[in-house]
Design a protein around this motif. Structure first.
Motif, PDB file in Angstrom:
ATOM      1  N   LEU A 187       0.856  -1.168   0.000  1.00 33.28           N
ATOM      2  CA  LEU A 187       0.000   0.000   0.000  1.00 33.28           C
ATOM      3  C   LEU A 187       0.901   1.230   0.000  1.00 33.28           C
ATOM      4  CD1 LEU A 187      -3.034   0.843   0.356  1.00 33.28           C
ATOM      5  CD2 LEU A 187      -2.549   0.970   2.794  1.00 33.28           C
ATOM      6  N   LEU A 188       0.769   2.092  -1.016  1.00 36.41           N
ATOM      7  CA  LEU A 188       1.556   3.322  -1.096  1.00 36.41           C
ATOM      8  C   LEU A 188       0.793   4.449  -0.420  1.00 36.41           C
ATOM      9  CD1 LEU A 188       2.760   3.549  -4.797  1.00 36.41           C
ATOM     10  CD2 LEU A 188       4.075   2.900  -2.810  1.00 36.41           C
ATOM     11  N   ALA A 189       1.511   5.288   0.286  1.00 34.70           N
ATOM     12  CA  ALA A 189       0.911   6.485   0.884  1.00 34.70           C
ATOM     13  C   ALA A 189       1.888   7.640   0.692  1.00 34.70           C
ATOM     14  CB  ALA A 189       0.640   6.264   2.362  1.00 34.70           C
ATOM     15  N   LEU A 190       1.431   8.692   0.028  1.00 40.63           N
ATOM     16  CA  LEU A 190       2.245   9.885  -0.169  1.00 40.63           C
ATOM     17  C   LEU A 190       1.721  10.969   0.751  1.00 40.63           C
ATOM     18  CD1 LEU A 190       4.457  11.447  -1.753  1.00 40.63           C
ATOM     19  CD2 LEU A 190       2.646  12.087  -3.372  1.00 40.63           C
ATOM     20  N   LEU A 191       2.595  11.490   1.589  1.00 46.55           N
ATOM     21  CA  LEU A 191       2.208  12.556   2.506  1.00 46.55           C
ATOM     22  C   LEU A 191       2.375  13.914   1.838  1.00 46.55           C
ATOM     23  CD1 LEU A 191       3.853  11.361   5.852  1.00 46.55           C
ATOM     24  CD2 LEU A 191       1.629  10.794   4.892  1.00 46.55           C
ATOM     25  N   ARG A 192       1.711  14.912   2.371  1.00 48.60           N
ATOM     26  CA  ARG A 192       1.811  16.263   1.843  1.00 48.60           C
ATOM     27  C   ARG A 192       3.259  16.754   1.797  1.00 48.60           C
ATOM     28  NH1 ARG A 192      -1.574  20.805   4.659  1.00 48.60           N
ATOM     29  NH2 ARG A 192      -2.922  20.881   2.867  1.00 48.60           N
ATOM     30  N   SER A 193       4.092  16.290   2.708  1.00 51.29           N
ATOM     31  CA  SER A 193       5.500  16.696   2.769  1.00 51.29           C
ATOM     32  C   SER A 193       6.339  16.127   1.633  1.00 51.29           C
ATOM     33  CB  SER A 193       6.105  16.243   4.102  1.00 51.29           C
ATOM     34  OG  SER A 193       6.113  14.826   4.152  1.00 51.29           O
ATOM     35  N   GLY A 194       5.785  15.169   0.869  1.00 56.70           N
ATOM     36  CA  GLY A 194       6.532  14.535  -0.209  1.00 56.70           C
ATOM     37  C   GLY A 194       7.139  13.198   0.189  1.00 56.70           C
ATOM     38  N   ARG A 195       6.940  12.782   1.440  1.00 52.81           N
ATOM     39  CA  ARG A 195       7.455  11.481   1.876  1.00 52.81           C
ATOM     40  C   ARG A 195       6.531  10.370   1.371  1.00 52.81           C
ATOM     41  NH1 ARG A 195       7.350  13.528   7.156  1.00 52.81           N
ATOM     42  NH2 ARG A 195       8.969  15.073   7.309  1.00 52.81           N
ATOM     43  N   LEU A 196       7.150   9.361   0.732  1.00 59.41           N
ATOM     44  CA  LEU A 196       6.413   8.228   0.198  1.00 59.41           C
ATOM     45  C   LEU A 196       6.676   7.021   1.083  1.00 59.41           C
ATOM     46  CD1 LEU A 196       4.742   7.062  -2.231  1.00 59.41           C
ATOM     47  CD2 LEU A 196       6.946   6.373  -3.187  1.00 59.41           C
ATOM     48  N   TYR A 197       5.609   6.411   1.575  1.00 60.81           N
ATOM     49  CA  TYR A 197       5.718   5.211   2.409  1.00 60.81           C
ATOM     50  C   TYR A 197       5.139   4.024   1.651  1.00 60.81           C
ATOM     51  CZ  TYR A 197       6.742   8.126   6.455  1.00 60.81           C
ATOM     52  OH  TYR A 197       7.334   9.004   7.329  1.00 60.81           O
ATOM     53  N   VAL A 198       5.781   2.873   1.786  1.00 62.05           N
ATOM     54  CA  VAL A 198       5.270   1.627   1.234  1.00 62.05           C
ATOM     55  C   VAL A 198       4.999   0.705   2.411  1.00 62.05           C
ATOM     56  CG1 VAL A 198       5.718  -0.336  -0.271  1.00 62.05           C
ATOM     57  CG2 VAL A 198       6.590   1.919  -0.886  1.00 62.05           C
ATOM     58  N   SER A 208       4.972   1.059   7.632  1.00 62.32           N
ATOM     59  CA  SER A 208       6.395   1.275   7.416  1.00 62.32           C
ATOM     60  C   SER A 208       6.897   2.282   8.434  1.00 62.32           C
ATOM     61  CB  SER A 208       6.613   1.811   6.006  1.00 62.32           C
ATOM     62  OG  SER A 208       7.953   2.124   5.813  1.00 62.32           O
ATOM     63  N   ALA A 209       8.026   2.001   9.039  1.00 59.31           N
ATOM     64  CA  ALA A 209       8.583   2.889  10.057  1.00 59.31           C
ATOM     65  C   ALA A 209       9.333   4.066   9.445  1.00 59.31           C
ATOM     66  CB  ALA A 209       9.514   2.109  10.973  1.00 59.31           C
ATOM     67  N   ALA A 210       9.852   3.887   8.250  1.00 60.25           N
ATOM     68  CA  ALA A 210      10.644   4.935   7.601  1.00 60.25           C
ATOM     69  C   ALA A 210      10.131   5.163   6.186  1.00 60.25           C
ATOM     70  CB  ALA A 210      12.112   4.529   7.561  1.00 60.25           C
ATOM     71  N   PRO A 211      10.268   6.384   5.672  1.00 61.84           N
ATOM     72  CA  PRO A 211       9.829   6.642   4.296  1.00 61.84           C
ATOM     73  C   PRO A 211      10.629   5.818   3.300  1.00 61.84           C
ATOM     74  CG  PRO A 211      10.397   8.706   5.421  1.00 61.84           C
ATOM     75  CD  PRO A 211      10.796   7.587   6.311  1.00 61.84           C
ATOM     76  N   PHE A 212       9.948   5.355   2.270  1.00 62.92           N
ATOM     77  CA  PHE A 212      10.580   4.618   1.178  1.00 62.92           C
ATOM     78  C   PHE A 212      11.400   5.577   0.319  1.00 62.92           C
ATOM     79  CE2 PHE A 212      10.168   3.022  -3.247  1.00 62.92           C
ATOM     80  CZ  PHE A 212      10.867   1.839  -3.108  1.00 62.92           C
ATOM     81  N   ALA A 213      10.849   6.755   0.096  1.00 63.92           N
ATOM     82  CA  ALA A 213      11.516   7.774  -0.720  1.00 63.92           C
ATOM     83  C   ALA A 213      10.950   9.129  -0.346  1.00 63.92           C
ATOM     84  CB  ALA A 213      11.285   7.500  -2.203  1.00 63.92           C
ATOM     85  N   HIS A 214      11.642  10.169  -0.760  1.00 66.66           N
ATOM     86  CA  HIS A 214      11.138  11.523  -0.585  1.00 66.66           C
ATOM     87  C   HIS A 214      11.008  12.147  -1.967  1.00 66.66           C
ATOM     88  CE1 HIS A 214      11.111  15.842   0.400  1.00 66.66           C
ATOM     89  NE2 HIS A 214      10.379  15.416   1.404  1.00 66.66           N
ATOM     90  N   LEU A 215       9.790  12.454  -2.349  1.00 65.78           N
ATOM     91  CA  LEU A 215       9.529  13.062  -3.650  1.00 65.78           C
ATOM     92  C   LEU A 215       9.466  14.567  -3.447  1.00 65.78           C
ATOM     93  CD1 LEU A 215       6.772  10.582  -4.862  1.00 65.78           C
ATOM     94  CD2 LEU A 215       9.234  10.463  -5.246  1.00 65.78           C
ATOM     95  N   ALA A 216      10.606  15.209  -3.573  1.00 62.11           N
ATOM     96  CA  ALA A 216      10.729  16.637  -3.255  1.00 62.11           C
ATOM     97  C   ALA A 216       9.780  17.501  -4.073  1.00 62.11           C
ATOM     98  CB  ALA A 216      12.171  17.087  -3.480  1.00 62.11           C
ATOM     99  N   ASP A 217       9.453  17.081  -5.302  1.00 64.04           N
ATOM    100  CA  ASP A 217       8.571  17.885  -6.146  1.00 64.04           C
ATOM    101  C   ASP A 217       7.149  17.976  -5.605  1.00 64.04           C
ATOM    102  OD1 ASP A 217      10.616  18.393  -7.883  1.00 64.04           O
ATOM    103  OD2 ASP A 217      10.042  16.876  -9.326  1.00 64.04           O
ATOM    104  N   PHE A 218       6.804  17.151  -4.621  1.00 67.68           N
ATOM    105  CA  PHE A 218       5.454  17.182  -4.079  1.00 67.68           C
ATOM    106  C   PHE A 218       5.378  17.824  -2.704  1.00 67.68           C
ATOM    107  CE2 PHE A 218       5.397  13.703  -7.171  1.00 67.68           C
ATOM    108  CZ  PHE A 218       4.521  14.295  -8.060  1.00 67.68           C
TER     109      PHE A 218
END
Length: 176
Positions: free
Chosen positions: A14-25, A45-55
């Motif tokens: 399950l993917l979740a993108l937060l307003r801050s740009g942090r992507l969790y899987v 997930s305890a830690a973000p999978f990635a940080h999508l700075a553009d978001f």
């Protein structure tokens, strides 16, 4: 706040993108009668999978009104790629959901991509942009090559003539 949620096909995630740009899987577990009390459960997930700075809010503010709605994101039909628009360089990016790195930056639009959708076949992608165009892409370079090792989006059609920015796209296939 969460701005995007999606189940990853064929990956029990399950993917979740937060307003801050942090992507969790998050790993999720389908319902099994007798084993779970809830219809489905997931392991956060305890830690973000990635940080999508553009978001991040700052990046979205720089793009002006082009990204006023939900982030232009979709997951490929095989669950291997996160497809995203909304980038200042006007590219369609393919981020590997196995390694969290951007593998491809495909360029066809002259304006920021404002919407993305993936077809039922899993390999046809459509994007709309602030430049008033819609582009139909083959995710793996040619239609039907779902077994390709890496994404290589290739434009199939560019649809022009819209009066303003394209803010929503969808693919529908009718066999009859």
């Amino acid at each position: 706040p969460i701005v995007y949620v999606s189940a990853v096909p064929r990956a029990d995630a399950l993917l979740a993108l937060l307003r801050s740009g942090r992507l969790y899987v998050h790993r999720w577990f389908p319902f099994k009668p007798g084993l779970h009390a809830c219809p489905f459960t997931f392991e956060p997930s305890a830690a973000p999978f990635a940080h999508l700075a553009d978001f991040s809010p700052a990046a979205r503010a720089q793009s002006g009104d082009a990204l006023s709605g939900a982030p232009p994101i979709a997951v490929s039909g095989d669950g291997r790629w996160l497809l995203s628009g909304g980038h200042a360089d006007c590219t369609l990016r393919c981020t590997s959901l196995a390694r969290s790195d951007v593998v491809v930056r495909a360029r066809q639009h002259a304006g920021v991509i404002t919407c993305v959708d993936v077809g039922a076949d899993g390999v046809t992608v459509v994007t709309g942009a602030a430049d008033t165009t819609v582009v139909v892409w083959a995710l793996y370079g040619t239609r039907g090559r779902l077994a390709a090792a890496t994404a290589a989006p290739r434009p199939l059609h560019v649809l022009c003539g819209h009066c303003g920015a394209v803010r929503c796209v969808a693919i529908s296939s009718e066999l009859d």
